[in-house]
Design a protein around this motif. Structure first.
Motif, PDB file in Angstrom:
ATOM      1  N   ALA A   1       0.864  -1.270  -0.151  1.00 43.23           N
ATOM      2  CA  ALA A   1       0.105   0.192  -0.074  1.00 43.23           C
ATOM      3  C   ALA A   1       0.773   1.351   0.031  1.00 43.23           C
ATOM      4  N   VAL A   2       0.305   2.423  -0.224  1.00 43.67           N
ATOM      5  CA  VAL A   2       1.035   3.576  -0.310  1.00 43.67           C
ATOM      6  C   VAL A   2       1.357   4.073   1.234  1.00 43.67           C
ATOM      7  N   GLY A   3       2.305   4.806   1.392  1.00 45.63           N
ATOM      8  CA  GLY A   3       2.513   5.149   2.895  1.00 45.63           C
ATOM      9  C   GLY A   3       4.086   5.175   3.216  1.00 45.63           C
ATOM     10  N   LEU A   4       4.891   4.439   2.330  1.00 45.31           N
ATOM     11  CA  LEU A   4       6.323   4.463   2.409  1.00 45.31           C
ATOM     12  C   LEU A   4       6.762   5.962   1.852  1.00 45.31           C
ATOM     13  N   PRO A   5       7.728   6.529   2.739  1.00 44.85           N
ATOM     14  CA  PRO A   5       8.318   7.820   2.250  1.00 44.85           C
ATOM     15  C   PRO A   5       9.114   7.318   0.955  1.00 44.85           C
ATOM     16  N   TYR A   6       9.328   8.518  -0.027  1.00 45.02           N
ATOM     17  CA  TYR A   6       9.888   8.400  -1.298  1.00 45.02           C
ATOM     18  C   TYR A   6      11.242   8.027  -1.026  1.00 45.02           C
ATOM     19  N   VAL A   7      12.052   8.259  -0.065  1.00 47.64           N
ATOM     20  CA  VAL A   7      13.347   7.812  -0.227  1.00 47.64           C
ATOM     21  C   VAL A   7      13.437   6.142   0.248  1.00 47.64           C
ATOM     22  N   ASP A   8      12.713   5.877   0.957  1.00 48.84           N
ATOM     23  CA  ASP A   8      12.409   4.276   1.206  1.00 48.84           C
ATOM     24  C   ASP A   8      12.191   3.745  -0.141  1.00 48.84           C
ATOM     25  N   LEU A   9      11.297   4.308  -0.895  1.00 55.73           N
ATOM     26  CA  LEU A   9      11.004   3.653  -2.231  1.00 55.73           C
ATOM     27  C   LEU A   9      12.005   3.666  -3.079  1.00 55.73           C
TER      28      LEU A   9
ATOM     29  N   ALA B   1      20.294  12.345  -3.515  1.00 56.01           N
ATOM     30  CA  ALA B   1      19.612  12.704  -4.740  1.00 56.01           C
ATOM     31  C   ALA B   1      18.503  13.858  -4.701  1.00 56.01           C
ATOM     32  N   VAL B   2      17.811  13.670  -3.600  1.00 54.72           N
ATOM     33  CA  VAL B   2      16.980  14.647  -3.474  1.00 54.72           C
ATOM     34  C   VAL B   2      17.606  16.235  -3.245  1.00 54.72           C
ATOM     35  N   LYS B   3      18.491  16.114  -2.285  1.00 56.83           N
ATOM     36  CA  LYS B   3      19.222  17.655  -1.881  1.00 56.83           C
ATOM     37  C   LYS B   3      19.807  18.042  -3.309  1.00 56.83           C
ATOM     38  N   GLU B   4      20.334  17.177  -4.101  1.00 58.17           N
ATOM     39  CA  GLU B   4      21.112  17.880  -5.176  1.00 58.17           C
ATOM     40  C   GLU B   4      20.149  18.216  -6.366  1.00 58.17           C
TER      41      GLU B   4
ATOM     42  N   GLY C   1      18.039  16.011  -8.077  1.00 61.10           N
ATOM     43  CA  GLY C   1      18.127  14.946  -9.330  1.00 61.10           C
ATOM     44  C   GLY C   1      17.176  13.625  -8.786  1.00 61.10           C
ATOM     45  N   ALA C   2      15.953  14.068  -7.920  1.00 63.11           N
ATOM     46  CA  ALA C   2      15.295  12.932  -7.631  1.00 63.11           C
ATOM     47  C   ALA C   2      13.840  13.588  -8.161  1.00 63.11           C
ATOM     48  N   TYR C   3      13.266  12.292  -9.076  1.00 57.81           N
ATOM     49  CA  TYR C   3      11.640  12.698  -9.651  1.00 57.81           C
ATOM     50  C   TYR C   3      10.833  11.503  -9.246  1.00 57.81           C
ATOM     51  N   LEU C   4       9.515  11.961  -8.984  1.00 59.99           N
ATOM     52  CA  LEU C   4       8.425  11.171  -8.982  1.00 59.99           C
ATOM     53  C   LEU C   4       7.363  11.324 -10.079  1.00 59.99           C
ATOM     54  N   ASN C   5       7.203  10.619 -10.906  1.00 62.58           N
ATOM     55  CA  ASN C   5       6.395  10.689 -12.223  1.00 62.58           C
ATOM     56  C   ASN C   5       6.714  11.794 -12.742  1.00 62.58           C
ATOM     57  N   ASN C   6       8.157  12.053 -12.988  1.00 59.63           N
ATOM     58  CA  ASN C   6       8.687  13.211 -13.794  1.00 59.63           C
ATOM     59  C   ASN C   6       8.571  14.515 -13.061  1.00 59.63           C
TER      60      ASN C   6
ATOM     61  N   ASP D   1      11.529  17.583  -1.035  1.00 58.31           N
ATOM     62  CA  ASP D   1      11.230  17.123   0.361  1.00 58.31           C
ATOM     63  C   ASP D   1      11.869  16.024   0.590  1.00 58.31           C
ATOM     64  N   GLU D   2      12.867  15.858   1.490  1.00 54.91           N
ATOM     65  CA  GLU D   2      13.303  14.513   1.725  1.00 54.91           C
ATOM     66  C   GLU D   2      12.546  13.562   2.556  1.00 54.91           C
ATOM     67  N   ALA D   3      11.420  14.269   3.272  1.00 54.11           N
ATOM     68  CA  ALA D   3      10.374  13.628   3.890  1.00 54.11           C
ATOM     69  C   ALA D   3       9.171  13.140   3.096  1.00 54.11           C
ATOM     70  N   TYR D   4       9.044  13.454   1.957  1.00 51.69           N
ATOM     71  CA  TYR D   4       7.865  13.203   1.006  1.00 51.69           C
ATOM     72  C   TYR D   4       7.507  11.904   1.120  1.00 51.69           C
ATOM     73  N   VAL D   5       6.151  11.957   1.237  1.00 53.00           N
ATOM     74  CA  VAL D   5       5.371  10.454   1.401  1.00 53.00           C
ATOM     75  C   VAL D   5       4.708  10.421   0.218  1.00 53.00           C
ATOM     76  N   PRO D   6       4.639   9.648  -0.899  1.00 52.80           N
ATOM     77  CA  PRO D   6       3.649   9.362  -1.975  1.00 52.80           C
ATOM     78  C   PRO D   6       2.245   9.015  -1.344  1.00 52.80           C
ATOM     79  N   SER D   7       1.238   9.781  -1.969  1.00 54.72           N
ATOM     80  CA  SER D   7      -0.061   9.181  -1.584  1.00 54.72           C
ATOM     81  C   SER D   7      -0.887   8.430  -2.880  1.00 54.72           C
ATOM     82  N   ALA D   8      -2.043   8.085  -2.630  1.00 54.88           N
ATOM     83  CA  ALA D   8      -2.866   7.481  -3.962  1.00 54.88           C
ATOM     84  C   ALA D   8      -2.959   8.345  -4.786  1.00 54.88           C
ATOM     85  N   GLU D   9      -3.070   9.668  -4.645  1.00 51.35           N
ATOM     86  CA  GLU D   9      -2.944  10.510  -6.026  1.00 51.35           C
ATOM     87  C   GLU D   9      -2.083  10.605  -6.988  1.00 51.35           C
TER      88      GLU D   9
END
Length: 420
Positions: A350-358, A374-377, A379-384, A389-397
């Motif tokens: 299920a969703v709920g894991l932080p982006y860096v964990d994924l 990678a986030v700090k520099e 160079g990190a993307y989610l769905n382009n 935010d290093e603490a970003y947690v993806p959601s169902a959206e």
């Protein structure tokens, strides 16, 4: 009619021949009928099988008649060639199912609109009606056992784990196929891989003995890659023609990622472009290797030939979208799933894991700290979309097609997540 042999020589597609001058003379007199056989040892052909099939198609395009043979009978037996142990025999109903699937694949590359242009056959049509006594009297008596024992593959097997009469008889069945096609269709040329040379020439000799006719044999080389790895293999296994076994996206990427040292050879074998077009692409490899024009040309031509123009549109769109050059939201679930299957990938409940964990769990980066870096520099993307935010947690959206997420590090490193 004679240009075909010069073209095959230029493409590196002639390994062995009984007599090229005699074959050239036969071609000069008018169309010849050529055949190539394919045994159903799997539910699909793979790209290695296509080397002789494409050669058969080239003969047909040069004005000759092509016969595609599927081994409904020989597939029940098993060819000892290239194997160190006895092949496990598949159930009759499984072989019949595979025959039907492979027949469709072979038909895709041949013009069967007119029997004068090409036909498809199964050797079960005549072998299935052949009694054991007739086989021994009419076929077996023409094959000296001492000559069969001298074949390298037979000698190797006999020196090792042994060879059953079942596989030992395969050469007789293939020879009888050639003779039957000679009688029924006037077939005078058999094509195959170089590992089939012994079987093919046995058929040539058999026809000479029983029909008093001189026919031809021509083999194509087994393809190797410049890096020494087996051609047609990926980390996930063979590159199959069946889209359920190798997705159109994976098929396209296989050719797109071909080594510069191999791509011109692959173009000569698998492209129906002219010599002039291929030589132009060869120049681009030497002068602009970064553009990968030759790889893209072959990937697009071959994917269209096998899977159709619509699938090519889908895979090209997916390839661009994964790297930020198109809309991921417009990709259908099947194409997206196939694309992500080719990159570092993780399934989560299920969703709920932080982006860096994924990022770390997918294998896109080696650790969570590397993901944070990678986030700090930047160079990190989610769905382009860039993640800041290093603490970003993806959601169902954030889910594409309700279950996928595309991770990217920098411009070229892609990873994937499937939820559910």
């Amino acid at each position: 009619m004679t240009d075909i042999l010069d073209d095959l020589a230029w493409r590196g597609l002639i390994a062995q021949s009984t007599d090229l001058d005699a074959l050239r003379a036969s071609l000069a007199k008018g169309p010849v009928t050529a055949y190539c056989g394919f045994d159903p040892t799997a539910p699909s052909l793979h790209v290695g099988n296509l080397v002789p099939l494409f050669t058969l198609a080239r003969f047909q395009q040069a004005g000759n008649r092509a016969i595609g043979l599927v081994g409904g009978a020989t597939g029940l037996i098993g060819d000892p060639g290239g194997r160190s142990t006895e092949r496990a025999l598949n159930p009759v109903e499984v072989v019949a199912e595979w025959v039907a699937k492979i027949r469709i694949q072979v038909e895709r590359f041949l013009d069967l609109s007119d029997e004068a242009r090409g036909v498809m056959v199964s050797n079960l049509d005549w072998t299935g009606r052949l009694s054991a006594i007739d086989f021994l009297r009419d076929v077996g008596k023409h094959f000296p056992v001492n000559r069969m024992l001298a074949r390298e593959v037979v000698a190797t097997r006999l020196a090792g784990e042994g060879l059953s009469y079942t596989e030992f008889s395969y050469q007789l069945l293939q020879s009888n196929d050639y003779a039957e096609l000679y009688r029924r269709y006037g077939c005078t040329l058999q094509l195959g891989g170089s590992d089939q040379w012994g079987n093919i020439t046995a058929g040539v000799d058999y026809i000479r003995r029983v029909e008093g006719a001189h026919v031809h044999a021509l083999t194509v080389p087994l393809i190797t890659k410049a890096d020494g790895t087996k051609f047609g293999k990926t980390a996930g296994g063979a590159v199959w023609l069946n889209p359920e076994m190798t997705s159109p996206y994976a098929f396209y990427q296989f050719w797109l990622n071909a080594d510069d040292r191999d791509i011109v050879k692959f173009l000569k074998i698998y492209s129906f472009r002219s010599r002039e077009e291929i030589e132009e692409l060869e120049k681009s490899v030497a002068e602009r290797p970064f553009a990968r024009e030759a790889q893209r040309a072959l990937a697009e031509e071959f994917t269209t030939l096998l899977h159709g123009a619509d699938e090519l549109t889908n895979v090209v769109a997916a390839s661009k979208a994964l790297f930020g050059q198109g809309s991921l939201e417009e990709l259908d679930a099947a194409t997206l799933s196939a694309a992500l299957a080719e990159v570092p990938f993780v399934k989560v409940a299920a969703v709920g894991l932080p982006y860096v964990d994924l990022m770390a769990e997918s294998g896109l980066v080696e650790s969570k700290s590397a993901a944070r870096r990678a986030v700090k520099e930047g160079g990190a993307y989610l769905n382009n979309v860039k993640i800041t935010d290093e603490a970003y947690v993806p959601s169902a959206e954030d889910l594409l097609q309700g279950r996928f997420m595309v991770l990217r590090r920098g411009k070229k490193s892609i990873g994937g997540v499937e939820v559910g």
